[in-house]
Scaffold this motif. Structure first.
Motif, mmCIF file in Angstrom:
data_model
loop_
_atom_site.group_PDB
_atom_site.id
_atom_site.type_symbol
_atom_site.label_atom_id
_atom_site.label_comp_id
_atom_site.label_asym_id
_atom_site.label_seq_id
_atom_site.Cartn_x
_atom_site.Cartn_y
_atom_site.Cartn_z
ATOM 1 N N LEU A 306 0.822 -1.209 0.000
ATOM 2 C CA LEU A 306 0.000 0.000 0.000
ATOM 3 C C LEU A 306 0.859 1.262 0.000
ATOM 4 N N ALA A 307 1.898 1.277 0.825
ATOM 5 C CA ALA A 307 2.761 2.456 0.902
ATOM 6 C C ALA A 307 3.421 2.732 -0.443
ATOM 7 N N GLU A 308 3.824 1.681 -1.132
ATOM 8 C CA GLU A 308 4.443 1.861 -2.443
ATOM 9 C C GLU A 308 3.437 2.394 -3.455
ATOM 10 N N ARG A 309 2.214 1.882 -3.432
ATOM 11 C CA ARG A 309 1.174 2.372 -4.340
ATOM 12 C C ARG A 309 0.900 3.849 -4.091
ATOM 13 N N LEU A 310 0.857 4.247 -2.832
ATOM 14 C CA LEU A 310 0.576 5.645 -2.499
ATOM 15 C C LEU A 310 1.721 6.562 -2.897
ATOM 16 N N ARG A 311 2.919 6.024 -2.967
ATOM 17 C CA ARG A 311 4.044 6.833 -3.458
ATOM 18 C C ARG A 311 3.943 7.064 -4.961
ATOM 19 N N GLN A 312 3.282 6.134 -5.653
ATOM 20 C CA GLN A 312 3.200 6.198 -7.103
ATOM 21 C C GLN A 312 2.040 7.053 -7.595
ATOM 22 N N GLN A 313 0.931 7.085 -6.855
ATOM 23 C CA GLN A 313 -0.232 7.846 -7.303
ATOM 24 C C GLN A 313 -1.153 8.147 -6.137
ATOM 25 N N ASP A 314 -2.018 9.146 -6.360
ATOM 26 C CA ASP A 314 -2.989 9.532 -5.348
ATOM 27 C C ASP A 314 -3.956 8.374 -5.103
ATOM 28 N N TRP A 315 -4.434 8.260 -3.885
ATOM 29 C CA TRP A 315 -5.288 7.120 -3.540
ATOM 30 C C TRP A 315 -6.585 7.101 -4.336
ATOM 31 N N VAL A 316 -7.104 8.272 -4.694
ATOM 32 C CA VAL A 316 -8.350 8.327 -5.465
ATOM 33 C C VAL A 316 -8.158 7.685 -6.835
ATOM 34 N N ASP A 317 -6.998 7.901 -7.439
ATOM 35 C CA ASP A 317 -6.701 7.298 -8.741
ATOM 36 C C ASP A 317 -6.273 5.838 -8.593
ATOM 37 N N GLY A 318 -5.561 5.544 -7.515
ATOM 38 C CA GLY A 318 -5.037 4.193 -7.333
ATOM 39 C C GLY A 318 -6.067 3.187 -6.860
ATOM 40 N N PHE A 319 -7.101 3.669 -6.140
ATOM 41 C CA PHE A 319 -8.095 2.758 -5.575
ATOM 42 C C PHE A 319 -9.512 3.266 -5.846
ATOM 43 N N PRO A 320 -9.910 3.329 -7.113
ATOM 44 C CA PRO A 320 -11.234 3.869 -7.436
ATOM 45 C C PRO A 320 -12.374 3.076 -6.811
ATOM 46 N N GLN A 321 -12.207 1.772 -6.655
ATOM 47 C CA GLN A 321 -13.268 0.982 -6.038
ATOM 48 C C GLN A 321 -13.405 1.316 -4.561
ATOM 49 N N MET A 322 -12.299 1.672 -3.930
ATOM 50 C CA MET A 322 -12.350 2.100 -2.529
ATOM 51 C C MET A 322 -13.151 3.389 -2.407
ATOM 52 N N VAL A 323 -12.924 4.296 -3.348
ATOM 53 C CA VAL A 323 -13.674 5.552 -3.354
ATOM 54 C C VAL A 323 -15.163 5.269 -3.531
ATOM 55 N N ALA A 324 -15.493 4.364 -4.455
ATOM 56 C CA ALA A 324 -16.896 4.044 -4.717
ATOM 57 C C ALA A 324 -17.566 3.408 -3.507
ATOM 58 N N ASN A 325 -16.827 2.561 -2.787
ATOM 59 C CA ASN A 325 -17.414 1.838 -1.658
ATOM 60 C C ASN A 325 -17.531 2.678 -0.395
ATOM 61 N N TYR A 326 -16.504 3.520 -0.150
ATOM 62 C CA TYR A 326 -16.441 4.203 1.141
ATOM 63 C C TYR A 326 -16.480 5.724 1.052
ATOM 64 N N THR A 327 -16.377 6.276 -0.150
ATOM 65 C CA THR A 327 -16.361 7.716 -0.414
ATOM 66 C C THR A 327 -15.070 8.357 0.095
ATOM 67 N N THR A 328 -14.781 9.544 -0.371
ATOM 68 C CA THR A 328 -13.567 10.246 0.040
ATOM 69 C C THR A 328 -13.650 10.726 1.481
ATOM 70 N N GLY A 329 -14.798 10.548 2.124
ATOM 71 C CA GLY A 329 -14.937 10.934 3.518
ATOM 72 C C GLY A 329 -14.053 10.145 4.467
ATOM 73 N N LEU A 330 -13.451 9.061 3.987
ATOM 74 C CA LEU A 330 -12.524 8.305 4.815
ATOM 75 C C LEU A 330 -11.371 9.172 5.311
ATOM 76 N N PHE A 331 -11.022 10.186 4.534
ATOM 77 C CA PHE A 331 -9.872 11.022 4.875
ATOM 78 C C PHE A 331 -10.277 12.494 4.951
ATOM 79 N N ASP A 332 -11.373 12.753 5.648
ATOM 80 C CA ASP A 332 -11.860 14.122 5.831
ATOM 81 C C ASP A 332 -11.139 14.726 7.044
ATOM 82 N N TYR A 333 -9.892 15.127 6.816
ATOM 83 C CA TYR A 333 -9.066 15.615 7.915
ATOM 84 C C TYR A 333 -9.622 16.919 8.501
#
Length: 344
Positions: A306-333
């Protein structure tokens, strides 16, 4: 040498399953949409392209017949009916189902979570004999139970082991729950909030343990349903602490009694008011299953991937299914900071 066709061979469960079968002496054909290979596979593994819903393409791969089909991308009754059409060319099958098929005594399931008093409350642990949602096309869970029934109805015509996986984790996961803590640590978030006192338990299962279940079921064909989970079920607070240890991060956790205090504060992909834990005794009894790893031992591989993937691209682009399932509210800092500031 026995032959096996693995549909979905380059997915998170497919990669270790192909490897486990090949090491167990099967001649494996790994089918996926792009026909890729995994670096850990023996050279003898054949990789091919396949569109899962293309009956003609599936028929061509089956040829005169195979001893085993492992289907990791069957999601609905139509996929069960497809396999049924080719039953005379398949010795046995292993198909991935889901814990989402279960419902509690009041008919509550993961489909009802957003309804008033809709959070399911299951026995601890949940056996395979527990009640399930109605079969249908409405949701992921109802489609999976429809798939199960289509295949179980075949009986000896196509002996099929259905593995009800819980919260799957490992490299190449499209919806990695561990992302919740890994990204926060990478972003320098040193305070986090957890609802339900951090005690939520959503039973995880390593892709390596699922691959072991696939391997054992392949060697012992039968018409059955079995749970798939790790030997341990840590709480969400324990998972966060484990990930901190792997990443060398120091954090402070604010525990909130009861549900998350705000829509995007303290709510994680594991957050449940009641535990969801699987009974694994049937797999032990019927297959001689013994887990090959624990959550703590398997976790570093997932965290580093996961850490390597996040170094390569933003999580929204890298894990679109995660965005669809949980929304970007997971990281509403901003919402977290506002709640923490208000709390003082």
């Amino acid at each position: 040498m026995k032959t096996a066709l693995v549909i979905g061979g380059t997915g998170q469960i497919g990669r270790p399953s192909v490897r486990a079968l090949a090491q167990d002496g099967w001649a494996v054909t790994a089918a996926s949409r792009r026909g890729d290979r995994d670096a850990s596979w023996p050279d003898e593994v054949r990789s091919v392209r396949l569109e899962r819903d293309d009956d003609a393409a599936v028929a061509e791969l089956l040829g005169d017949g195979v001893d085993l089909v492992v289907d990791l991308v069957a999601f609905a009754g139509r996929h069960g009916r497809q396999l049924a059409r080719f039953a005379d060319r398949i010795g046995s099958a292993v198909v991935i189902s889901s814990g989402a098929v279960y419902e509690d005594e009041r008919g509550r399931s993961f489909d009802t979570q957003e309804e008033p008093d809709g959070k399911p409350r299951f026995p601890v642990p949940v056996p395979e004999t527990w009640r399930t949602v109605p079969a249908g096309d409405a949701t992921y869970g109802t489609r999976k139970i429809q798939l199960e029934r289509e295949l179980l109805a075949l009986g000896d015509k196509l002996p099929t082991t259905l593995l009800r996986a819980s919260a799957v984790y490992g490299p190449h996961c499209r919806t990695p729950r561990e992302l919740y803590f890994v990204k926060r640590n990478i972003d320098g978030r040193r305070t986090r909030v957890l609802g339900y006192g951090g005690q939520s338990r959503f039973h995880p299962v390593s892709v390596r343990n699922l691959a072991e279940l696939v391997r054992l079921a392949a060697a012992r064909p039968g018409s059955r349903v079995l749970n798939g989970a790790d030997p341990d079920s840590p709480t969400v607070a324990e998972i966060g602490a484990m990930i901190d240890t792997v990443m060398g991060a120091e954090t402070q956790t604010v525990l909130v009694d009861g549900p998350p205090p705000a829509p995007t504060v303290g709510d994680t992909p594991w957050s449940l008011p009641y535990p969801f834990v699987f009974d694994m005794s049937a797999a032990e009894r019927e297959l001689g299953y013994r887990p090959v790893t624990t959550y703590a031992d398997a976790l570093p591989e997932t965290v580093h991937w996961l850490a390597e993937r996040l170094r390569q691209q933003d999580w929204v682009d890298g894990f679109p299914q995660m965005v669809a399932n949980y929304t970007t509210g997971l990281f509403d800092y901003a919402a977290e900071d506002a709640w923490l500031a208000a709390r003082g």
